[in-house]
Design an enzyme around this catalytic site. Structure first.
Site, PDB file in Angstrom:
ATOM      1  CB  SER A  35      47.915 -87.958  47.523  1.00 21.40           C
ATOM      2  OG  SER A  35      48.100 -89.288  47.101  1.00 21.40           O
ATOM      3  CB  SER A 117      59.880 -97.550  47.485  1.00 21.64           C
ATOM      4  OG  SER A 117      60.773 -96.462  47.488  1.00 21.64           O
ATOM      5  CE1 TYR A 141      56.338 -94.565  50.368  1.00 22.02           C
ATOM      6  CE2 TYR A 141      58.697 -94.860  50.024  1.00 22.02           C
ATOM      7  CZ  TYR A 141      57.403 -94.812  49.523  1.00 22.02           C
ATOM      8  OH  TYR A 141      57.183 -95.022  48.171  1.00 22.02           O
TER       9      TYR A 141
HETATM   10  P1  NAD Z   1      50.258 -90.765  44.360  1.00 21.35           P
HETATM   11  O1  NAD Z   1      50.140 -90.121  45.709  1.00 21.35           O
HETATM   12  O2  NAD Z   1      49.957 -89.951  43.164  1.00 21.35           O
HETATM   13  O3  NAD Z   1      49.356 -92.064  44.306  1.00 21.35           O
HETATM   14  C1  NAD Z   1      48.964 -92.815  45.427  1.00 21.35           C
HETATM   15  C2  NAD Z   1      47.461 -93.019  45.348  1.00 21.35           C
HETATM   16  O4  NAD Z   1      47.033 -93.833  46.452  1.00 21.35           O
HETATM   17  C3  NAD Z   1      46.686 -91.704  45.451  1.00 21.35           C
HETATM   18  O5  NAD Z   1      45.701 -91.657  44.430  1.00 21.35           O
HETATM   19  C4  NAD Z   1      46.061 -91.747  46.836  1.00 21.35           C
HETATM   20  O6  NAD Z   1      44.841 -91.008  46.900  1.00 21.35           O
HETATM   21  C5  NAD Z   1      45.885 -93.235  47.031  1.00 21.35           C
HETATM   22  N1  NAD Z   1      45.853 -93.645  48.429  1.00 21.35           N
HETATM   23  C6  NAD Z   1      46.687 -93.281  49.427  1.00 21.35           C
HETATM   24  N2  NAD Z   1      46.348 -93.895  50.570  1.00 21.35           N
HETATM   25  C7  NAD Z   1      45.270 -94.664  50.281  1.00 21.35           C
HETATM   26  C8  NAD Z   1      44.461 -95.540  51.042  1.00 21.35           C
HETATM   27  N3  NAD Z   1      44.687 -95.770  52.349  1.00 21.35           N
HETATM   28  N4  NAD Z   1      43.417 -96.152  50.434  1.00 21.35           N
HETATM   29  C9  NAD Z   1      43.165 -95.941  49.118  1.00 21.35           C
HETATM   30  N5  NAD Z   1      43.913 -95.138  48.347  1.00 21.35           N
HETATM   31  C10 NAD Z   1      44.949 -94.510  48.922  1.00 21.35           C
HETATM   32  O7  NAD Z   1      51.721 -91.389  44.296  1.00 21.35           O
HETATM   33  P2  NAD Z   1      52.464 -92.148  43.110  1.00 21.35           P
HETATM   34  O8  NAD Z   1      53.746 -91.447  42.918  1.00 21.35           O
HETATM   35  O9  NAD Z   1      51.551 -92.379  41.971  1.00 21.35           O
HETATM   36  O10 NAD Z   1      52.798 -93.543  43.836  1.00 21.35           O
HETATM   37  C11 NAD Z   1      52.159 -94.763  43.489  1.00 21.35           C
HETATM   38  C12 NAD Z   1      52.863 -95.907  44.235  1.00 21.35           C
HETATM   39  O11 NAD Z   1      54.211 -96.009  43.805  1.00 21.35           O
HETATM   40  C13 NAD Z   1      52.907 -95.744  45.749  1.00 21.35           C
HETATM   41  O12 NAD Z   1      52.753 -97.021  46.328  1.00 21.35           O
HETATM   42  C14 NAD Z   1      54.304 -95.224  46.005  1.00 21.35           C
HETATM   43  O13 NAD Z   1      54.765 -95.519  47.295  1.00 21.35           O
HETATM   44  C15 NAD Z   1      55.066 -95.979  44.939  1.00 21.35           C
HETATM   45  N6  NAD Z   1      56.342 -95.334  44.574  1.00 21.35           N
HETATM   46  C16 NAD Z   1      56.331 -94.123  43.939  1.00 21.35           C
HETATM   47  C17 NAD Z   1      57.538 -93.565  43.571  1.00 21.35           C
HETATM   48  C18 NAD Z   1      57.628 -92.242  42.852  1.00 21.35           C
HETATM   49  O14 NAD Z   1      58.752 -91.835  42.541  1.00 21.35           O
HETATM   50  N7  NAD Z   1      56.530 -91.564  42.558  1.00 21.35           N
HETATM   51  C19 NAD Z   1      58.732 -94.227  43.852  1.00 21.35           C
HETATM   52  C20 NAD Z   1      58.690 -95.433  44.538  1.00 21.35           C
HETATM   53  C21 NAD Z   1      57.476 -96.002  44.859  1.00 21.35           C
HETATM   54  C1  UD1 Z   2      60.957 -90.665  46.040  1.00 27.57           C
HETATM   55  C2  UD1 Z   2      59.464 -90.934  46.110  1.00 27.57           C
HETATM   56  C3  UD1 Z   2      59.188 -92.081  47.024  1.00 27.57           C
HETATM   57  C4  UD1 Z   2      59.998 -93.247  46.562  1.00 27.57           C
HETATM   58  C5  UD1 Z   2      61.503 -92.916  46.476  1.00 27.57           C
HETATM   59  C6  UD1 Z   2      62.257 -94.058  45.813  1.00 27.57           C
HETATM   60  C7  UD1 Z   2      58.174 -88.948  45.600  1.00 27.57           C
HETATM   61  C8  UD1 Z   2      57.411 -87.796  46.169  1.00 27.57           C
HETATM   62  N1  UD1 Z   2      58.731 -89.753  46.519  1.00 27.57           N
HETATM   63  O1  UD1 Z   2      61.475 -90.204  47.306  1.00 27.57           O
HETATM   64  O2  UD1 Z   2      57.800 -92.419  46.966  1.00 27.57           O
HETATM   65  O3  UD1 Z   2      59.807 -94.333  47.391  1.00 27.57           O
HETATM   66  O4  UD1 Z   2      61.650 -91.798  45.633  1.00 27.57           O
HETATM   67  O5  UD1 Z   2      63.580 -93.709  45.596  1.00 27.57           O
HETATM   68  O6  UD1 Z   2      58.253 -89.142  44.410  1.00 27.57           O
HETATM   69  N2  UD1 Z   2      64.500 -82.104  46.748  1.00 27.57           N
HETATM   70  C9  UD1 Z   2      64.990 -80.823  46.644  1.00 27.57           C
HETATM   71  N3  UD1 Z   2      64.125 -79.792  46.471  1.00 27.57           N
HETATM   72  C10 UD1 Z   2      62.769 -79.968  46.380  1.00 27.57           C
HETATM   73  C11 UD1 Z   2      62.264 -81.290  46.494  1.00 27.57           C
HETATM   74  C12 UD1 Z   2      63.161 -82.328  46.684  1.00 27.57           C
HETATM   75  O7  UD1 Z   2      66.207 -80.617  46.721  1.00 27.57           O
HETATM   76  O8  UD1 Z   2      62.041 -78.978  46.186  1.00 27.57           O
HETATM   77  C13 UD1 Z   2      65.459 -83.212  46.890  1.00 27.57           C
HETATM   78  C14 UD1 Z   2      65.171 -84.101  48.086  1.00 27.57           C
HETATM   79  O9  UD1 Z   2      65.758 -83.611  49.262  1.00 27.57           O
HETATM   80  C15 UD1 Z   2      65.798 -85.405  47.620  1.00 27.57           C
HETATM   81  C16 UD1 Z   2      65.586 -85.397  46.103  1.00 27.57           C
HETATM   82  O10 UD1 Z   2      65.323 -84.047  45.750  1.00 27.57           O
HETATM   83  O11 UD1 Z   2      67.165 -85.433  47.906  1.00 27.57           O
HETATM   84  C17 UD1 Z   2      64.435 -86.265  45.670  1.00 27.57           C
HETATM   85  O12 UD1 Z   2      63.321 -85.967  46.496  1.00 27.57           O
HETATM   86  P1  UD1 Z   2      61.848 -86.507  46.188  1.00 27.57           P
HETATM   87  O13 UD1 Z   2      61.479 -86.221  44.795  1.00 27.57           O
HETATM   88  O14 UD1 Z   2      60.949 -86.018  47.259  1.00 27.57           O
HETATM   89  O15 UD1 Z   2      62.019 -88.085  46.247  1.00 27.57           O
HETATM   90  P2  UD1 Z   2      62.633 -89.111  47.304  1.00 27.57           P
HETATM   91  O16 UD1 Z   2      62.679 -88.556  48.672  1.00 27.57           O
HETATM   92  O17 UD1 Z   2      63.871 -89.632  46.682  1.00 27.57           O
END
Ligand code: NAD
Ligand code: UD1
Length: 310
Positions: A35, A117, A141
């Site tokens: 991703s 998370s 997850y």
């Molecule tokens: P992202 O998808 O942009 O980053 C994840 C990265 O991991 C990507 O570059 C992907 O290519 C790489 N990856 C996935 N599977 C892999 C594997 N098996 N081996 C090597 N690389 C792999 O997502 P992000 O939002 O930057 O998330 C980063 C971390 O933070 C993740 O662990 C995610 O679960 C955690 N997290 C994110 C959020 C959020 O709101 N974005 C919230 C809670 C936790």
């Molecule tokens: C997100 C993170 C996840 C993390 C979690 C922690 C992403 C993609 N996922 O999940 O890695 O562990 O927070 O709290 O960042 N929604 C809409 N319309 C849309 C998209 C989403 O209504 O087009 C709603 C979803 O149903 C949800 C909320 O927005 O209720 C947030 O969704 P999303 O951004 O996907 O994040 P989480 O599921 O909370």
């Protein structure tokens, strides 16, 4: 220090790489680009990218070799994907974590910072969510992230390395990919609003999230890599949120304001596994790192929109 960032080509990982470089560290990334979209940015920064799967012991070993610290962010970061494909996300999210832990220990790394998370709280609606509140995962997850914390706690307790698990709430900011079916809501809403398209709210829009700006998240991670926030006892586990609750309906409006449009909104069915309310208690974060994240939603949205325009 030499620091390995797994998931370094991803959204949060790429910001962390930049911050660690600015702090004077040498940085390597491990990413399978499943991703992650920032391989070119890493190249332009002169950061070595080990292209491989975190769950492959050989790739993890090569990536961790010679590193003093590891930030483990590689994961399939999507609740929905884990429901659709629990086995492959288990491999990336939990087997990957244990594989990286083994590689970090074998390399003699002192420290591992882990991206957990807020999803681990799941069904627990005792808001704001404190780190010692019962975990009630609602998705594979969340179960994988929680199990990863327990594995890290084992390595930490056994003295193999020092760990710190961070429970990110909803992180947003520049470079978050809006185009995948699992993209974070802010990236999707900004992308669609900027293109004059309607926003789809899943459910009634009353579900709430604690949105935290990516620069604030990587600030905490970079300081943890340098040893801040350590405890002497069990594995430190720290929420990373702002402690501010925003509904998805309110978010849609704030996005419209940031983009300068009035996007049309349609309501679709609620997403399976969706948590209703999520809000961080930031007492521990504030105690361990001095303050809670400072960037409020309008500011963070404005900064993100500015990068879209640029
Ligand atoms: P992202 O998808 O942009 O980053 C994840 C990265 O991991 C990507 O570059 C992907 O290519 C790489 N990856 C996935 N599977 C892999 C594997 N098996 N081996 C090597 N690389 C792999 O997502 P992000 O939002 O930057 O998330 C980063 C971390 O933070 C993740 O662990 C995610 O679960 C955690 N997290 C994110 C959020 C959020 O709101 N974005 C919230 C809670 C936790
Ligand atoms: C997100 C993170 C996840 C993390 C979690 C922690 C992403 C993609 N996922 O999940 O890695 O562990 O927070 O709290 O960042 N929604 C809409 N319309 C849309 C998209 C989403 O209504 O087009 C709603 C979803 O149903 C949800 C909320 O927005 O209720 C947030 O969704 P999303 O951004 O996907 O994040 P989480 O599921 O909370």
């Amino acid at each position: 220090m030499r620091v390995l960032v797994t998931g370094g080509a991803g959204f949060i990982g790429s910001h962390l790489v930049e911050r660690l470089l600015a702090d004077g560290h040498e940085v390597r990334a491990l990413d399978d680009l499943s991703s992650g979209r920032q391989a070119r940015l890493l190249e332009s920064l002169g950061v070595e990218l080990v292209l491989g799967d975190a769950a492959d012991p050989e790739a993890a070993r090569r990536a961790a070799d010679g590193c003093d610290a590891v930030c483990h962010l590689a994961a399939v970061a999507s609740v929905e994907a884990s429901i659709e494909r629990p086995l492959s996300t288990l491999r990336a999210n939990l087997v990957g974590t244990v594989t990286v832990l083994e590689a970090a220990v074998a390399a003699g790394a002192e420290r591992l910072v882990y991206a957990s998370s807020a999803a681990v709280y799941g069904r627990n609606q005792d808001l704001p969510l404190r780190e010692d509140a019962p975990s009630m995962p609602l998705s594979p997850y969340a179960a994988d992230k929680l199990a990863g914390e327990h594995y890290l706690a084992h390595y930490h307790r056994s003295g193999m390395l020092r760990g710190h698990a961070f429970r990110f709430f909803n992180v947003y900011g520049p470079r978050q990919d809006p185009k995948s079916p699992y993209s974070g809501v802010i990236s999707v809403f900004l992308d669609r609003a900027a293109a004059g398209k309607q926003l789809t709210v899943h459910g009634d829009g009353g579900q709430t999230r604690d949105f935290v700006y990516v620069a604030d998240v990587v600030d905490v991670l970079a300081r943890a890599v340098a040893g801040e926030g350590d405890d002497d006892g069990d594995l430190p586990v720290t929420n990373v949120g702002r402690g501010v609750s925003v509904s998805v309906a309110e978010l849609a409006q704030a996005v419209g304001e940031a983009v300068g449009t009035r996007p049309a909104i349609e309501f679709g069915p609620a997403r399976p596994g969706d948590v209703r309310h999520s809000l961080a208690d930031v007492t521990l974060l504030t105690r361990r790192f001095g303050s809670a994240p400072a960037t409020d939603l309008p500011t963070g949205l404005r900064e993100t929109v500015a990068t879209l325009a640029g």
